[in-house]
Design a protein around this motif. Structure first.
Motif, PDB file in Angstrom:
ATOM      1  N   CYS A  41      -5.172  61.339  48.227  1.00 40.35           N
ATOM      2  CA  CYS A  41      -4.693  60.267  49.110  1.00 40.35           C
ATOM      3  C   CYS A  41      -4.638  60.740  50.556  1.00 40.35           C
ATOM      4  O   CYS A  41      -5.088  60.031  51.464  1.00 40.35           O
ATOM      5  N   ARG A  42      -4.082  61.923  50.757  1.00 42.73           N
ATOM      6  CA  ARG A  42      -4.009  62.460  52.121  1.00 42.73           C
ATOM      7  C   ARG A  42      -5.402  62.644  52.710  1.00 42.73           C
ATOM      8  O   ARG A  42      -5.640  62.331  53.877  1.00 42.73           O
ATOM      9  N   SER A  43      -6.331  63.130  51.905  1.00 40.76           N
ATOM     10  CA  SER A  43      -7.706  63.339  52.368  1.00 40.76           C
ATOM     11  C   SER A  43      -8.366  62.014  52.738  1.00 40.76           C
ATOM     12  O   SER A  43      -9.093  61.934  53.730  1.00 40.76           O
ATOM     13  N   GLU A  44      -8.116  60.978  51.935  1.00 39.86           N
ATOM     14  CA  GLU A  44      -8.690  59.653  52.224  1.00 39.86           C
ATOM     15  C   GLU A  44      -8.138  59.086  53.529  1.00 39.86           C
ATOM     16  O   GLU A  44      -8.874  58.485  54.307  1.00 39.86           O
ATOM     17  N   VAL A  51      -5.238  58.444  61.128  1.00 37.61           N
ATOM     18  CA  VAL A  51      -4.314  59.501  61.532  1.00 37.61           C
ATOM     19  C   VAL A  51      -4.065  59.392  63.025  1.00 37.61           C
ATOM     20  O   VAL A  51      -4.981  59.545  63.824  1.00 37.61           O
ATOM     21  N   PHE A  52      -2.827  59.093  63.369  1.00 38.13           N
ATOM     22  CA  PHE A  52      -2.442  59.057  64.774  1.00 38.13           C
ATOM     23  C   PHE A  52      -1.423  60.161  65.039  1.00 38.13           C
ATOM     24  O   PHE A  52      -1.594  60.965  65.938  1.00 38.13           O
ATOM     25  N   THR A  53      -0.383  60.188  64.249  1.00 36.87           N
ATOM     26  CA  THR A  53       0.651  61.217  64.415  1.00 36.87           C
ATOM     27  C   THR A  53       0.689  62.173  63.227  1.00 36.87           C
ATOM     28  O   THR A  53       1.351  63.191  63.293  1.00 36.87           O
ATOM     29  N   GLY A  54       0.040  61.815  62.131  1.00 30.22           N
ATOM     30  CA  GLY A  54       0.086  62.608  60.917  1.00 30.22           C
ATOM     31  C   GLY A  54       1.229  62.219  59.996  1.00 30.22           C
ATOM     32  O   GLY A  54       1.344  62.719  58.880  1.00 30.22           O
ATOM     33  N   GLU A  55       2.088  61.298  60.461  1.00 33.29           N
ATOM     34  CA  GLU A  55       3.245  60.894  59.664  1.00 33.29           C
ATOM     35  C   GLU A  55       2.819  60.228  58.357  1.00 33.29           C
ATOM     36  O   GLU A  55       3.393  60.507  57.293  1.00 33.29           O
ATOM     37  N   LEU A  56       1.820  59.369  58.411  1.00 29.23           N
ATOM     38  CA  LEU A  56       1.383  58.660  57.204  1.00 29.23           C
ATOM     39  C   LEU A  56       0.862  59.645  56.159  1.00 29.23           C
ATOM     40  O   LEU A  56       1.286  59.614  55.003  1.00 29.23           O
ATOM     41  N   ALA A  57      -0.036  60.526  56.560  1.00 25.77           N
ATOM     42  CA  ALA A  57      -0.592  61.497  55.613  1.00 25.77           C
ATOM     43  C   ALA A  57       0.491  62.426  55.068  1.00 25.77           C
ATOM     44  O   ALA A  57       0.498  62.745  53.873  1.00 25.77           O
ATOM     45  N   ASN A  58       1.418  62.821  55.915  1.00 27.50           N
ATOM     46  CA  ASN A  58       2.484  63.716  55.473  1.00 27.50           C
ATOM     47  C   ASN A  58       3.526  63.027  54.607  1.00 27.50           C
ATOM     48  O   ASN A  58       4.325  63.691  53.946  1.00 27.50           O
ATOM     49  N   ALA A  77       6.312  56.556  54.129  1.00 27.92           N
ATOM     50  CA  ALA A  77       6.340  55.950  55.461  1.00 27.92           C
ATOM     51  C   ALA A  77       6.591  54.447  55.307  1.00 27.92           C
ATOM     52  O   ALA A  77       5.989  53.785  54.464  1.00 27.92           O
ATOM     53  N   ASP A  78       7.493  53.927  56.110  1.00 31.04           N
ATOM     54  CA  ASP A  78       7.848  52.508  56.020  1.00 31.04           C
ATOM     55  C   ASP A  78       6.653  51.587  56.222  1.00 31.04           C
ATOM     56  O   ASP A  78       6.585  50.513  55.632  1.00 31.04           O
ATOM     57  N   TYR A  79       5.724  51.973  57.043  1.00 33.12           N
ATOM     58  CA  TYR A  79       4.594  51.107  57.371  1.00 33.12           C
ATOM     59  C   TYR A  79       3.366  51.351  56.482  1.00 33.12           C
ATOM     60  O   TYR A  79       2.336  50.706  56.649  1.00 33.12           O
ATOM     61  N   GLY A  80       3.485  52.232  55.509  1.00 32.34           N
ATOM     62  CA  GLY A  80       2.348  52.556  54.647  1.00 32.34           C
ATOM     63  C   GLY A  80       1.781  51.356  53.912  1.00 32.34           C
ATOM     64  O   GLY A  80       0.570  51.223  53.747  1.00 32.34           O
ATOM     65  N   ILE A  81       2.629  50.453  53.482  1.00 31.11           N
ATOM     66  CA  ILE A  81       2.172  49.251  52.760  1.00 31.11           C
ATOM     67  C   ILE A  81       1.279  48.393  53.648  1.00 31.11           C
ATOM     68  O   ILE A  81       0.325  47.776  53.185  1.00 31.11           O
ATOM     69  N   PHE A  82       1.570  48.349  54.953  1.00 29.53           N
ATOM     70  CA  PHE A  82       0.771  47.549  55.858  1.00 29.53           C
ATOM     71  C   PHE A  82      -0.591  48.180  56.139  1.00 29.53           C
ATOM     72  O   PHE A  82      -1.572  47.474  56.339  1.00 29.53           O
ATOM     73  N   VAL A  83      -0.640  49.499  56.124  1.00 32.09           N
ATOM     74  CA  VAL A  83      -1.921  50.185  56.275  1.00 32.09           C
ATOM     75  C   VAL A  83      -2.810  49.895  55.068  1.00 32.09           C
ATOM     76  O   VAL A  83      -3.996  49.655  55.191  1.00 32.09           O
ATOM     77  N   GLU A  84      -2.181  49.872  53.883  1.00 28.79           N
ATOM     78  CA  GLU A  84      -2.935  49.637  52.646  1.00 28.79           C
ATOM     79  C   GLU A  84      -3.373  48.184  52.499  1.00 28.79           C
ATOM     80  O   GLU A  84      -4.517  47.897  52.208  1.00 28.79           O
ATOM     81  N   PHE A  85      -2.452  47.250  52.709  1.00 32.02           N
ATOM     82  CA  PHE A  85      -2.735  45.847  52.399  1.00 32.02           C
ATOM     83  C   PHE A  85      -2.792  44.930  53.594  1.00 32.02           C
ATOM     84  O   PHE A  85      -3.077  43.739  53.454  1.00 32.02           O
ATOM     85  N   GLY A  86      -2.510  45.427  54.780  1.00 31.56           N
ATOM     86  CA  GLY A  86      -2.518  44.575  55.963  1.00 31.56           C
ATOM     87  C   GLY A  86      -1.179  43.881  56.149  1.00 31.56           C
ATOM     88  O   GLY A  86      -0.259  44.034  55.362  1.00 31.56           O
ATOM     89  N   THR A  87      -1.103  43.070  57.190  1.00 32.92           N
ATOM     90  CA  THR A  87       0.163  42.382  57.493  1.00 32.92           C
ATOM     91  C   THR A  87       0.162  40.941  57.035  1.00 32.92           C
ATOM     92  O   THR A  87       1.161  40.249  57.179  1.00 32.92           O
ATOM     93  N   GLY A  88      -0.960  40.457  56.526  1.00 33.20           N
ATOM     94  CA  GLY A  88      -1.014  39.054  56.093  1.00 33.20           C
ATOM     95  C   GLY A  88      -1.233  38.124  57.269  1.00 33.20           C
ATOM     96  O   GLY A  88      -1.584  38.526  58.363  1.00 33.20           O
ATOM     97  N   VAL A  89      -1.002  36.858  57.033  1.00 27.60           N
ATOM     98  CA  VAL A  89      -1.199  35.845  58.056  1.00 27.60           C
ATOM     99  C   VAL A  89      -0.038  35.913  59.041  1.00 27.60           C
ATOM    100  O   VAL A  89       1.127  35.881  58.661  1.00 27.60           O
ATOM    101  N   ILE A  90      -0.390  36.009  60.314  1.00 32.23           N
ATOM    102  CA  ILE A  90       0.649  36.080  61.353  1.00 32.23           C
ATOM    103  C   ILE A  90       0.611  34.825  62.170  1.00 32.23           C
ATOM    104  O   ILE A  90      -0.360  34.299  62.544  1.00 32.23           O
TER     105      ILE A  90
END
Length: 90
Positions: A41-44, A51-58, A77-90
């Motif tokens: 997962c980290r490699s992907e 990778v911006f700060t490394g927080e997501l991978a770590n 990471a709190d925002y990991g779900i949004f990286v995986e699935f997006g934010t939906g309709v805004i």
């Protein structure tokens, strides 16, 4: 006739020992699969350029629960779900 009974008892004991050994090996296999899965997962994340700060991978970690005999790979990471699935309709 007693010899046959004792041979069966020996085989039953061997099978029980084998079963018990498999339970321990199963736990080790699950732990290793989770650990390797977290590494993948980290490699992907890195290969996809997320990778911006490394927080997501770590924040990718793996756990093994002895009580349920299950393994998990989790993004803490709190925002990991949004990286995986997006934010939906805004």
């Amino acid at each position: 006739m007693i010899e046959v009974t004792s041979n069966v008892d020996v085989i039953i004991n061997q099978l029980r020992n084998y079963r018990d050994a498999l339970k321990g090996k199963m736990a080790e296999i699950i732990k290793e699969l989770c650990s390797q899965g977290a590494i993948i997962c980290r490699s992907e994340i890195i290969s996809l350029g997320a990778v911006f700060t490394g927080e997501l991978a770590n924040s990718i970690v793996s756990y093994y629960d002895e009580a349920t005999k299950t393994g998990l790979i989790v993004c803490e990471a709190d925002y990991g779900i949004f990286v995986e699935f997006g934010t939906g309709v805004i």
